[in-house]
Structures are given as C-alpha cells and as structure tokens.
Design a protein around this motif. Structure first.
Motif, PDB file in Angstrom:
ATOM      1  N   TYR A 103       0.822  -1.209   0.000  1.00 54.81           N
ATOM      2  CA  TYR A 103       0.000   0.000   0.000  1.00 54.81           C
ATOM      3  C   TYR A 103       0.858   1.263   0.000  1.00 54.81           C
ATOM      4  N   LYS A 104       1.975   1.213   0.711  1.00 56.52           N
ATOM      5  CA  LYS A 104       2.862   2.375   0.720  1.00 56.52           C
ATOM      6  C   LYS A 104       3.489   2.577  -0.655  1.00 56.52           C
ATOM      7  N   SER A 105       3.932   1.493  -1.267  1.00 49.03           N
ATOM      8  CA  SER A 105       4.576   1.576  -2.583  1.00 49.03           C
ATOM      9  C   SER A 105       3.582   1.958  -3.671  1.00 49.03           C
ATOM     10  N   ARG A 106       2.411   1.360  -3.642  1.00 47.01           N
ATOM     11  CA  ARG A 106       1.438   1.539  -4.726  1.00 47.01           C
ATOM     12  C   ARG A 106       0.603   2.800  -4.570  1.00 47.01           C
ATOM     13  N   PHE A 107       0.169   3.096  -3.339  1.00 45.82           N
ATOM     14  CA  PHE A 107      -0.770   4.202  -3.134  1.00 45.82           C
ATOM     15  C   PHE A 107      -0.222   5.322  -2.241  1.00 45.82           C
ATOM     16  N   ASN A 108       0.980   5.128  -1.721  1.00 45.09           N
ATOM     17  CA  ASN A 108       1.553   6.062  -0.739  1.00 45.09           C
ATOM     18  C   ASN A 108       0.648   6.202   0.483  1.00 45.09           C
ATOM     19  N   VAL A 109       0.069   5.086   0.908  1.00 39.37           N
ATOM     20  CA  VAL A 109      -0.793   5.034   2.091  1.00 39.37           C
ATOM     21  C   VAL A 109      -0.048   4.304   3.201  1.00 39.37           C
ATOM     22  N   ASP A 110       0.011   4.910   4.367  1.00 40.18           N
ATOM     23  CA  ASP A 110       0.638   4.281   5.533  1.00 40.18           C
ATOM     24  C   ASP A 110      -0.401   3.466   6.287  1.00 40.18           C
ATOM     25  N   LEU A 111      -0.095   2.197   6.523  1.00 41.69           N
ATOM     26  CA  LEU A 111      -0.982   1.303   7.273  1.00 41.69           C
ATOM     27  C   LEU A 111      -0.218   0.693   8.437  1.00 41.69           C
ATOM     28  N   ASP A 112      -0.873   0.593   9.581  1.00 44.62           N
ATOM     29  CA  ASP A 112      -0.321  -0.149  10.712  1.00 44.62           C
ATOM     30  C   ASP A 112      -0.650  -1.617  10.492  1.00 44.62           C
ATOM     31  N   PRO A 113       0.348  -2.462  10.239  1.00 40.72           N
ATOM     32  CA  PRO A 113       0.050  -3.865   9.935  1.00 40.72           C
ATOM     33  C   PRO A 113      -0.619  -4.606  11.092  1.00 40.72           C
ATOM     34  N   ASN A 114      -0.498  -4.092  12.312  1.00 39.58           N
ATOM     35  CA  ASN A 114      -1.074  -4.769  13.474  1.00 39.58           C
ATOM     36  C   ASN A 114      -2.537  -4.417  13.716  1.00 39.58           C
ATOM     37  N   SER A 115      -2.969  -3.245  13.245  1.00 43.75           N
ATOM     38  CA  SER A 115      -4.332  -2.817  13.562  1.00 43.75           C
ATOM     39  C   SER A 115      -5.154  -2.381  12.357  1.00 43.75           C
ATOM     40  N   GLU A 116      -4.519  -2.201  11.190  1.00 40.08           N
ATOM     41  CA  GLU A 116      -5.227  -1.691  10.022  1.00 40.08           C
ATOM     42  C   GLU A 116      -5.166  -2.628   8.826  1.00 40.08           C
ATOM     43  N   VAL A 117      -4.739  -3.879   9.054  1.00 35.55           N
ATOM     44  CA  VAL A 117      -4.641  -4.873   7.984  1.00 35.55           C
ATOM     45  C   VAL A 117      -5.186  -6.202   8.500  1.00 35.55           C
ATOM     46  N   LEU A 118      -5.968  -6.877   7.665  1.00 36.92           N
ATOM     47  CA  LEU A 118      -6.560  -8.165   8.014  1.00 36.92           C
ATOM     48  C   LEU A 118      -6.534  -9.065   6.782  1.00 36.92           C
ATOM     49  N   SER A 119      -6.086 -10.298   6.943  1.00 36.26           N
ATOM     50  CA  SER A 119      -6.105 -11.229   5.807  1.00 36.26           C
ATOM     51  C   SER A 119      -7.529 -11.701   5.544  1.00 36.26           C
ATOM     52  N   LEU A 120      -7.806 -12.014   4.280  1.00 35.63           N
ATOM     53  CA  LEU A 120      -9.123 -12.501   3.870  1.00 35.63           C
ATOM     54  C   LEU A 120      -8.975 -13.746   3.009  1.00 35.63           C
ATOM     55  N   ILE A 121     -10.001 -14.567   3.020  1.00 35.14           N
ATOM     56  CA  ILE A 121     -10.056 -15.727   2.121  1.00 35.14           C
ATOM     57  C   ILE A 121     -10.684 -15.243   0.808  1.00 35.14           C
ATOM     58  N   GLY A 122     -10.011 -14.298   0.171  1.00 36.94           N
ATOM     59  CA  GLY A 122     -10.561 -13.603  -0.982  1.00 36.94           C
ATOM     60  C   GLY A 122     -11.456 -12.465  -0.531  1.00 36.94           C
ATOM     61  N   SER A 123     -11.573 -11.421  -1.324  1.00 36.04           N
ATOM     62  CA  SER A 123     -12.344 -10.249  -0.890  1.00 36.04           C
ATOM     63  C   SER A 123     -13.843 -10.527  -0.801  1.00 36.04           C
ATOM     64  N   LYS A 124     -14.358 -11.487  -1.568  1.00 38.32           N
ATOM     65  CA  LYS A 124     -15.787 -11.804  -1.506  1.00 38.32           C
ATOM     66  C   LYS A 124     -16.183 -12.249  -0.111  1.00 38.32           C
ATOM     67  N   GLU A 125     -15.322 -13.040   0.518  1.00 43.41           N
ATOM     68  CA  GLU A 125     -15.573 -13.471   1.897  1.00 43.41           C
ATOM     69  C   GLU A 125     -15.614 -12.274   2.837  1.00 43.41           C
ATOM     70  N   GLY A 126     -14.648 -11.373   2.682  1.00 44.71           N
ATOM     71  CA  GLY A 126     -14.596 -10.211   3.551  1.00 44.71           C
ATOM     72  C   GLY A 126     -15.813  -9.327   3.409  1.00 44.71           C
ATOM     73  N   ILE A 127     -16.308  -9.173   2.182  1.00 46.92           N
ATOM     74  CA  ILE A 127     -17.499  -8.361   1.935  1.00 46.92           C
ATOM     75  C   ILE A 127     -18.706  -8.956   2.652  1.00 46.92           C
ATOM     76  N   ALA A 128     -18.878 -10.261   2.572  1.00 47.21           N
ATOM     77  CA  ALA A 128     -20.008 -10.918   3.238  1.00 47.21           C
ATOM     78  C   ALA A 128     -19.915 -10.763   4.752  1.00 47.21           C
ATOM     79  N   HIS A 129     -18.723 -10.944   5.290  1.00 44.48           N
ATOM     80  CA  HIS A 129     -18.559 -10.834   6.741  1.00 44.48           C
ATOM     81  C   HIS A 129     -18.679  -9.385   7.214  1.00 44.48           C
ATOM     82  N   ALA A 130     -18.350  -8.426   6.370  1.00 46.23           N
ATOM     83  CA  ALA A 130     -18.542  -7.019   6.734  1.00 46.23           C
ATOM     84  C   ALA A 130     -20.026  -6.725   6.944  1.00 46.23           C
ATOM     85  N   CYS A 131     -20.869  -7.349   6.135  1.00 49.99           N
ATOM     86  CA  CYS A 131     -22.315  -7.172   6.309  1.00 49.99           C
ATOM     87  C   CYS A 131     -22.767  -7.708   7.662  1.00 49.99           C
ATOM     88  N   LEU A 132     -22.255  -8.865   8.057  1.00 51.84           N
ATOM     89  CA  LEU A 132     -22.584  -9.417   9.367  1.00 51.84           C
ATOM     90  C   LEU A 132     -22.051  -8.535  10.491  1.00 51.84           C
TER      91      LEU A 132
END
Length: 396
Positions: free
Chosen positions: A82-111
């Motif tokens: 994200y820093k290289s591509r978008f120049n966005v700083d992210l805290d890997p401990n609190s602002e990043v979460l792995s997903l089993i593909g983004s479709k899964e994350g979208i469904a769980h965000a609704c829940l």
C-alpha cells in the motif's frame, strides 16, 4: 420436509450459476462457445509465484492453523504494498486483516455492521455479492442508481433522508464491475465528507485496481484526507496476479472496522493457509514484475473488442480499467436477457445480460476480456459474419 430459512429464500439465483447452465446446455448441442462471461483470468498464475508456493507448501511450519488476522509477515507485506502503490501508511497490526478472498470479507462485513432493518446502500448495477451479503445478514438492501449519464458514479446527495437515517454501510466499487468506471479525486473527497456527515461506513471494493490502461493507475480511497476515518477497503490477489482459485486477499483501513470484521472472522473461519500467505508476500513484493506486461495484453484485448463493436455500429468509450466492456444491447432489443440468449444460440458468443447486476442493468450487456486473444478476434468476426449490429433489423 424441514423448512429452509427466510434469508435463504430471499437470495436471488446467482447470475454466474445460471450462465454456467446456459453454457453447458449450448455445449451439449455442439455449439462452439466463446465465453466472454465470467471475469476469471485465462492467463496462468505467474510461474515465479507458483514456484514460491511449491517451496512454501513444503515447510512443516506452514501446515498448522494460521493466525486469524493473518501472519505478521503477510500483514507487513500488505502495508509495504500500500505504501509503494498508493503512498498510504498502514499499521500492519491494527489496520490490515487477511481474507479468504475479498468476496468473503465483503459478506462478513455485512454481518459486522447490519442488524435486522438496517440499510445497506448498493450500486445498481453492481456486483451481485453485495446484495447477497446484506440479505444473509438480515439487512435491507437499497439500490443507488449508477447511470451512464452520471459517469456510473452514485449520486449520494440524491439519497433521501429517511433512508440515510437507517443506513449503516455503503458499498463502492471503482474500478467498477460491471461498468469499468473509475472514480475521480473529486468523487472520493465528496464521498468521504458525505460519509462523515451521515455516519456511514464506506466499504470500498478495490478488486480491479491493478487492471488499468494507458498507465492511468486507479486510486485508493485511503489516499485522501479522512479516508481512514470512514472507509474499509477490500483487495484481492485474484485479479492482480491471476490467483482467483487461491483465495487470498486483505481488508485495510479504519481500525475499528478492521477489528470488528476480525471479530466475526475469528468465529467464522480459521484464516488463510500459511503457505498461500507466504506466496502472497512474494507476489506483493514483486508486483511490478508482473503487472505491466499483463496490462499490455489486456489493453490489446480491450482494443480488439472496442474496435470490433465499433465496426458493428456501437459507439464505445474504451474503459480505463477492469476486464469489462459494458455497453448497450442492440437498439431493436428491449430485453438484455433475450439478446444474450439469442447471441449464444446464433453465434456461440456468451455474454452477461446487464440485468444480472441489477434492474438498472436492463438494456446493457457485459463482455469480459479474460479469454485468449485469438478467441476474442474470432468473437468480433462472428458478430460481423452474423450481422449482429447495434442499429440493424434483427429478431427480438
């Protein structure tokens, strides 16, 4: 017979499952099908990435349960990317979460954010998984028009006050599926201000950010001031590295939204296989080795389709990003589904009717360029041979 749940009854048939059925039936009749339907890259996962997986899968330490939120090394690699591509700083401990593909994350965000009666604002036309995720969570999907006249941007200020009062989340998708639309800086800035005003979470689907043309790189909403205050962003390696079957992606952004989504996931799944995460680290760290050459190929394919449709009477503005050409059905058709069926039966070309993406998709169809280049050329030739034109007499 045991009764199924109301939430399952509410889910409409998945458009791509229906497409698969139509395709199979046509194949049984001996039709030579050129599949311009689903956006599943035909290009193999790059060999270097596959080789990295071969090494990672042999490591015994990768064969136990992964950390729910993703390995520290994977989350750090996402932050680097994200820093290289978008120049966005992210805290890997609190602002990043792995997903089993983004479709899964979208469904769980609704829940994570919707209770019964809560509203989710969805683009129409838009990716069907948004609506399904909302229905499964018990929320109320409210469709927001994204029209050609408005550049396929939602008019956020046109949403009525009563709806806004109940709205908890809005899904945005740029570059867009199915339209290929790319958001402007001005749109992102106004969306952030709007979300702050109405206390609505923006769920930004960034799946197609690395499929772009003419070196015009799409942006992350997190690049803009206040983006982290109101937005969670979903990305996947599926399109970026031709890894659709690998099922690995990430959610990033607003710390509270990431923690809330993580709480759902710790109770619903057991994370991404660590060997896949190791491989994803390699892909993200070497993304510039793969993206330019892939996009050169996809741009060639985009141009083949745009030129072919133009010869057949369509007026096409080439999309700046995504795999998709979204355009009108022929002028003498009133039904996108009827046109798609006729096209398959008469030419063997499979496209997706726009109604698969919402009511406002009527009158449109989508072509995906994730099929070999020679087959795309053949498809355009078939349109001419069968006299499929935007403005010409046909059986409708």
């Amino acid at each position: 017979m045991i009764e199924i749940s109301e939430r399952i009854k509410a889910i409409p048939p998945y458009i791509f499952a229906q497409i698969d059925e139509a395709k199979a039936a046509a194949a049984e009749r001996g039709i030579d099908i050129i599949d311009l339907g689903i956006g599943d890259p035909d290009i193999p996962t790059p060999t270097a990435i596959v080789d990295e997986m071969a090494k990672a899968i042999r490591k015994p330490e990768n064969h136990n349960y992964p950390p729910y939120q993703g390995t520290p090394a994977f989350r750090q690699s996402v932050a680097r990317w994200y820093k290289s591509r978008f120049n966005v700083d992210l805290d890997p401990n609190s602002e990043v979460l792995s997903l089993i593909g983004s479709k899964e994350g979208i469904a769980h965000a609704c829940l994570s954010y919707l209770d019964a009666g809560d509203v989710a604002l969805l683009p129409d036309p838009g990716y069907p998984a948004y609506q399904v995720g909302v229905l499964i969570a018990g929320g109320e999907p409210v469709l927001v028009p994204v029209t050609e006249e408005n550049g396929y941007m939602p008019d956020l200020e046109a949403i009525d006050a009563a709806t806004l009062e109940k709205a908890r989340i809005i899904f945005l998708n740029f570059p867009g599926n199915p339209t290929g639309a790319v958001a402007s800086d001005e749109f992102f800035k106004s969306a952030i201000a709007w979300a702050k005003k109405h206390n609505i979470l923006i769920a930004m689907d960034l799946a197609y950010s690395e499929v772009y043309y003419d070196n015009e790189k799409p942006k992350s909403i997190l690049e803009f001031e206040g983006g982290k205050d109101v937005a969670i962003e979903f990305h996947t390696l599926s399109k970026t590295f031709n890894m659709t079957g690998w099922r690995v992606g990430m959610a990033v952004g607003n710390q509270t939204a990431i923690q809330t989504l993580g709480k759902i996931k710790t109770n619903m799944d057991s994370g991404v296989f660590k060997a896949i995460q190791d491989t994803a680290i390699y892909a993200l760290d070497h993304y510039e080795d793969f993206i330019p050459e892939q996009n050169k190929l996809f741009q060639e394919r985009r141009d083949i389709v745009v030129e072919g449709l133009t010869r057949c009477g369509w007026d096409i503005t080439p999309p700046k990003a995504s795999y998709y050409i979204w355009t009108h059905i022929p002028s003498n058709y009133s039904s996108a589904q009827k046109f798609a069926i006729d096209l398959l039966e008469e030419t063997g070309i499979l496209v997706v009717p726009g109604t698969g993406y919402g009511e406002r998709g009527e009158g449109y169809f989508r072509i995906s360029i994730t099929t070999p280049t020679d087959r795309l050329r053949e498809a355009m030739k078939r349109l001419e041979t069968h006299n499929v034109r935007f403005r010409e007499t046909a059986t409708a």
